[in-house]
Design a protein around this motif. Structure first.
Motif, PDB file in Angstrom:
ATOM      1  N   GLY A 111       5.715  -0.608  -1.330  1.00 53.08           N
ATOM      2  CA  GLY A 111       4.909  -1.490  -0.863  1.00 53.08           C
ATOM      3  C   GLY A 111       3.357  -1.300  -1.401  1.00 53.08           C
ATOM      4  O   GLY A 111       2.594  -1.816  -1.705  1.00 53.08           O
ATOM      5  N   VAL A 112       3.134   0.051  -0.982  1.00 53.30           N
ATOM      6  CA  VAL A 112       1.811   0.604  -1.246  1.00 53.30           C
ATOM      7  C   VAL A 112       1.430   0.740  -2.793  1.00 53.30           C
ATOM      8  O   VAL A 112       0.412   0.567  -3.337  1.00 53.30           O
ATOM      9  N   PHE A 113       2.627   1.285  -3.390  1.00 54.96           N
ATOM     10  CA  PHE A 113       2.567   1.474  -4.996  1.00 54.96           C
ATOM     11  C   PHE A 113       2.243   0.049  -5.726  1.00 54.96           C
ATOM     12  O   PHE A 113       1.507   0.088  -6.522  1.00 54.96           O
ATOM     13  N   VAL A 114       3.041  -1.010  -5.181  1.00 54.78           N
ATOM     14  CA  VAL A 114       2.752  -2.333  -5.670  1.00 54.78           C
ATOM     15  C   VAL A 114       1.177  -2.610  -5.563  1.00 54.78           C
ATOM     16  O   VAL A 114       0.741  -3.130  -6.484  1.00 54.78           O
ATOM     17  N   ALA A 115       0.701  -2.253  -4.429  1.00 52.37           N
ATOM     18  CA  ALA A 115      -0.782  -2.691  -3.946  1.00 52.37           C
ATOM     19  C   ALA A 115      -1.588  -1.902  -5.128  1.00 52.37           C
ATOM     20  O   ALA A 115      -2.832  -2.372  -5.755  1.00 52.37           O
ATOM     21  N   ILE A 116      -0.942  -0.761  -5.480  1.00 53.71           N
ATOM     22  CA  ILE A 116      -1.830   0.126  -6.168  1.00 53.71           C
ATOM     23  C   ILE A 116      -1.824  -0.388  -7.712  1.00 53.71           C
ATOM     24  O   ILE A 116      -2.844  -0.537  -8.511  1.00 53.71           O
ATOM     25  N   GLU A 117      -0.507  -0.954  -8.195  1.00 54.61           N
ATOM     26  CA  GLU A 117      -0.278  -1.398  -9.382  1.00 54.61           C
ATOM     27  C   GLU A 117      -1.211  -2.684  -9.633  1.00 54.61           C
ATOM     28  O   GLU A 117      -1.743  -3.218 -10.772  1.00 54.61           O
ATOM     29  N   ARG A 118      -1.399  -3.445  -8.551  1.00 58.38           N
ATOM     30  CA  ARG A 118      -2.219  -4.765  -8.703  1.00 58.38           C
ATOM     31  C   ARG A 118      -3.547  -4.542  -8.399  1.00 58.38           C
ATOM     32  O   ARG A 118      -4.332  -5.381  -8.760  1.00 58.38           O
ATOM     33  N   GLY A 119      -4.071  -3.344  -8.345  1.00 61.41           N
ATOM     34  CA  GLY A 119      -5.449  -2.913  -8.388  1.00 61.41           C
ATOM     35  C   GLY A 119      -6.011  -3.278  -7.197  1.00 61.41           C
ATOM     36  O   GLY A 119      -7.598  -3.146  -7.083  1.00 61.41           O
ATOM     37  N   LEU A 120      -5.417  -3.406  -5.927  1.00 58.71           N
ATOM     38  CA  LEU A 120      -5.825  -3.888  -4.621  1.00 58.71           C
ATOM     39  C   LEU A 120      -6.331  -2.640  -4.052  1.00 58.71           C
ATOM     40  O   LEU A 120      -7.481  -2.644  -3.117  1.00 58.71           O
ATOM     41  N   ILE A 121      -5.959  -1.508  -4.234  1.00 52.97           N
ATOM     42  CA  ILE A 121      -6.110  -0.058  -3.730  1.00 52.97           C
ATOM     43  C   ILE A 121      -5.864   0.970  -4.666  1.00 52.97           C
ATOM     44  O   ILE A 121      -5.477   0.676  -5.697  1.00 52.97           O
ATOM     45  N   ASP A 122      -6.371   2.207  -4.189  1.00 56.00           N
ATOM     46  CA  ASP A 122      -6.364   3.300  -5.380  1.00 56.00           C
ATOM     47  C   ASP A 122      -6.204   4.462  -4.287  1.00 56.00           C
ATOM     48  O   ASP A 122      -6.532   4.631  -3.107  1.00 56.00           O
ATOM     49  N   LEU A 123      -5.311   5.557  -5.145  1.00 58.56           N
ATOM     50  CA  LEU A 123      -4.794   6.591  -4.217  1.00 58.56           C
ATOM     51  C   LEU A 123      -5.867   7.435  -3.844  1.00 58.56           C
ATOM     52  O   LEU A 123      -5.894   8.124  -2.784  1.00 58.56           O
ATOM     53  N   ASP A 124      -7.069   7.547  -4.491  1.00 61.41           N
ATOM     54  CA  ASP A 124      -8.282   8.183  -3.951  1.00 61.41           C
ATOM     55  C   ASP A 124      -9.288   7.539  -3.237  1.00 61.41           C
ATOM     56  O   ASP A 124     -10.381   8.354  -2.997  1.00 61.41           O
ATOM     57  N   GLU A 125      -9.011   6.473  -2.866  1.00 60.30           N
ATOM     58  CA  GLU A 125     -10.040   5.792  -1.840  1.00 60.30           C
ATOM     59  C   GLU A 125      -9.996   6.111  -0.400  1.00 60.30           C
ATOM     60  O   GLU A 125      -8.834   6.520  -0.094  1.00 60.30           O
ATOM     61  N   HIS A 126     -10.908   6.067   0.438  1.00 62.12           N
ATOM     62  CA  HIS A 126     -10.735   6.256   1.775  1.00 62.12           C
ATOM     63  C   HIS A 126     -10.034   5.357   2.471  1.00 62.12           C
ATOM     64  O   HIS A 126     -10.044   4.260   2.234  1.00 62.12           O
ATOM     65  N   ALA A 127      -9.305   6.116   3.351  1.00 58.51           N
ATOM     66  CA  ALA A 127      -8.203   5.256   4.319  1.00 58.51           C
ATOM     67  C   ALA A 127      -7.910   6.366   5.276  1.00 58.51           C
ATOM     68  O   ALA A 127      -7.746   7.730   5.268  1.00 58.51           O
ATOM     69  N   GLY A 128      -8.001   5.935   6.755  1.00 60.61           N
ATOM     70  CA  GLY A 128      -7.527   6.633   7.734  1.00 60.61           C
ATOM     71  C   GLY A 128      -8.495   7.454   8.494  1.00 60.61           C
ATOM     72  O   GLY A 128      -9.758   6.940   8.288  1.00 60.61           O
ATOM     73  N   PRO A 129      -8.537   8.409   8.759  1.00 59.68           N
ATOM     74  CA  PRO A 129      -9.643   9.311   9.464  1.00 59.68           C
ATOM     75  C   PRO A 129     -10.582   9.713   8.374  1.00 59.68           C
ATOM     76  O   PRO A 129     -10.206   9.720   7.204  1.00 59.68           O
ATOM     77  N   ALA A 130     -11.839  10.136   8.916  1.00 56.48           N
ATOM     78  CA  ALA A 130     -12.990  10.710   7.954  1.00 56.48           C
ATOM     79  C   ALA A 130     -12.653  11.591   7.044  1.00 56.48           C
ATOM     80  O   ALA A 130     -11.836  12.637   7.354  1.00 56.48           O
ATOM     81  N   GLY A 131     -12.773  11.431   5.953  1.00 54.39           N
ATOM     82  CA  GLY A 131     -12.589  12.407   4.767  1.00 54.39           C
ATOM     83  C   GLY A 131     -11.190  12.135   4.149  1.00 54.39           C
ATOM     84  O   GLY A 131     -10.910  12.597   3.035  1.00 54.39           O
ATOM     85  N   ALA A 132     -10.058  11.372   4.605  1.00 50.40           N
ATOM     86  CA  ALA A 132      -9.000  11.099   4.253  1.00 50.40           C
ATOM     87  C   ALA A 132      -8.870   9.980   3.192  1.00 50.40           C
ATOM     88  O   ALA A 132      -9.540   9.213   3.053  1.00 50.40           O
ATOM     89  N   THR A 133      -7.855  10.179   2.531  1.00 49.99           N
ATOM     90  CA  THR A 133      -7.442   9.037   1.544  1.00 49.99           C
ATOM     91  C   THR A 133      -6.193   8.301   1.455  1.00 49.99           C
ATOM     92  O   THR A 133      -5.157   8.965   2.457  1.00 49.99           O
ATOM     93  N   VAL A 134      -5.748   7.251   0.587  1.00 50.62           N
ATOM     94  CA  VAL A 134      -4.570   6.735   0.539  1.00 50.62           C
ATOM     95  C   VAL A 134      -3.525   7.873   0.407  1.00 50.62           C
ATOM     96  O   VAL A 134      -2.489   7.895   0.858  1.00 50.62           O
ATOM     97  N   LEU A 135      -3.801   8.851  -0.819  1.00 50.87           N
ATOM     98  CA  LEU A 135      -2.826   9.773  -1.123  1.00 50.87           C
ATOM     99  C   LEU A 135      -2.580  10.742   0.252  1.00 50.87           C
ATOM    100  O   LEU A 135      -1.493  11.206   0.306  1.00 50.87           O
ATOM    101  N   ASN A 136      -3.715  11.014   0.670  1.00 52.22           N
ATOM    102  CA  ASN A 136      -3.450  11.882   2.177  1.00 52.22           C
ATOM    103  C   ASN A 136      -2.326  11.193   3.258  1.00 52.22           C
ATOM    104  O   ASN A 136      -1.727  12.116   3.896  1.00 52.22           O
ATOM    105  N   LEU A 137      -2.731   9.858   3.288  1.00 49.94           N
ATOM    106  CA  LEU A 137      -1.920   9.286   4.100  1.00 49.94           C
ATOM    107  C   LEU A 137      -0.439   9.224   3.505  1.00 49.94           C
ATOM    108  O   LEU A 137       0.551   9.381   4.481  1.00 49.94           O
TER     109      LEU A 137
END
Length: 271
Positions: A50-76
């Motif tokens: 489901g996350v990959f579909v959101a990336i493909e649709r341009g809603l999110i990006d692997l390198d954007e901030h998500a979760g705790p300070a300094g973390a990204t979608v990829l880190n999660l």
């Protein structure tokens, strides 16, 4: 499709529902493939898609901030955000250690929900479950471990991983490639490893031993097991995948039968 019995499950004191598929069709099942059971952490694989579909649709990006300070979608996705198994307080800086984290995957679901403007379960239903025809599957629980599904539906999902239709092949390839090489980490139930390899959402076999997969599996074999006696693996080198459901807490009985069972699956259907 062959209805069969796997010798490795002899003496296993719980239900042992098993299915085997290649990228085109189901090859074999043991038990009723439409019985619905909790899949526990195998849910993480569905969530990742489901996350990959959101990336493909341009809603999110692997390198954007998500979760705790300094973390990204990829880190999660690859369990390097620093979040613990449960809880909101990071234990490490992002990228330092592979800390297996339900909390991180749940944060990922919340991040996609914010970007999509709908509950994550609704996103999953609309963008993954219904398009794939996974009619037995309920994703209304936690993104980390709350799904319920059947062997029939898990094999549909396994075929999607082997031959993607919802996401680009390149993104699937990235998901099944080691992310953050050489990090120490723990596989729950099996202990710590100096190089605890993980892709994006998918655990990679690497050279971990002991492991829930047989030692003979190639290092790039991807999948997950769950704390309620479930697993799904995808071996792209053999165009083969398999799923297991038991509906009971993971125990020494699962640890006893899973390596010989996965070896038997490959010997019988791996070509």
């Amino acid at each position: 499709m062959e209805t069969t019995t796997f010798a490795a499950t002899a003496g296993f004191p719980h239900p042992a529902l098993i299915g085997v598929t290649n990228s085109a069709e189901t090859l074999a099942v043991q038990g009723d493939p439409h019985v619905v059971m909790p899949v526990a952490s195998v849910t993480k694989l569905l969530t990742a898609w489901g996350v990959f579909v959101a990336i493909e649709r341009g809603l999110i990006d692997l390198d954007e901030h998500a979760g705790p300070a300094g973390a990204t979608v990829l880190n999660l996705l690859d369990h390097t955000s620093g979040l613990p198994m449960e809880g909101a307080e990071p234990q490490r800086a992002p990228g330092e250690r592979r800390i297996y984290s339900n909390a991180g995957i749940d944060a990922l679901g919340a991040h996609v929900a914010d970007a999509a403007g709908m509950p994550f379960a609704d996103w999953m239903l609309r963008e993954v479950i219904l398009p794939l025809g996974m009619d037995d599957t309920d994703v209304s629980g936690r993104p980390s471990a709350g799904a319920r599904s059947s062997i029939h539906d898990l094999l549909i999902f396994a075929r999607e991983v082997l031959r993607p239709t919802l996401v680009p092949g390149a993104l699937r390839g990235l998901a099944l490639t080691v992310s953050h090489q050489g990090l120490r980490g723990v596989v729950p139930g099996y202990g710590g490893f100096a190089d605890c390899q993980w892709g994006l959402g998918f655990e990679l076999k690497g050279v971990k031993s002991p492991h829930w997969l047989a030692d003979s599996f190639p290092p790039e074999t991807a999948g997950h097991f769950g704390a309620l006696g479930s697993f799904l693996f995808v071996d792209r080198s053999r165009d083969l995948a398999a799923a297991f459901l038991s509906g009971v807490p993971f125990s020494d009985e699962h640890k006893r039968i899973w390596p010989p069972l996965t070896e038997e699956i490959v010997a019988r259907y791996g070509g």
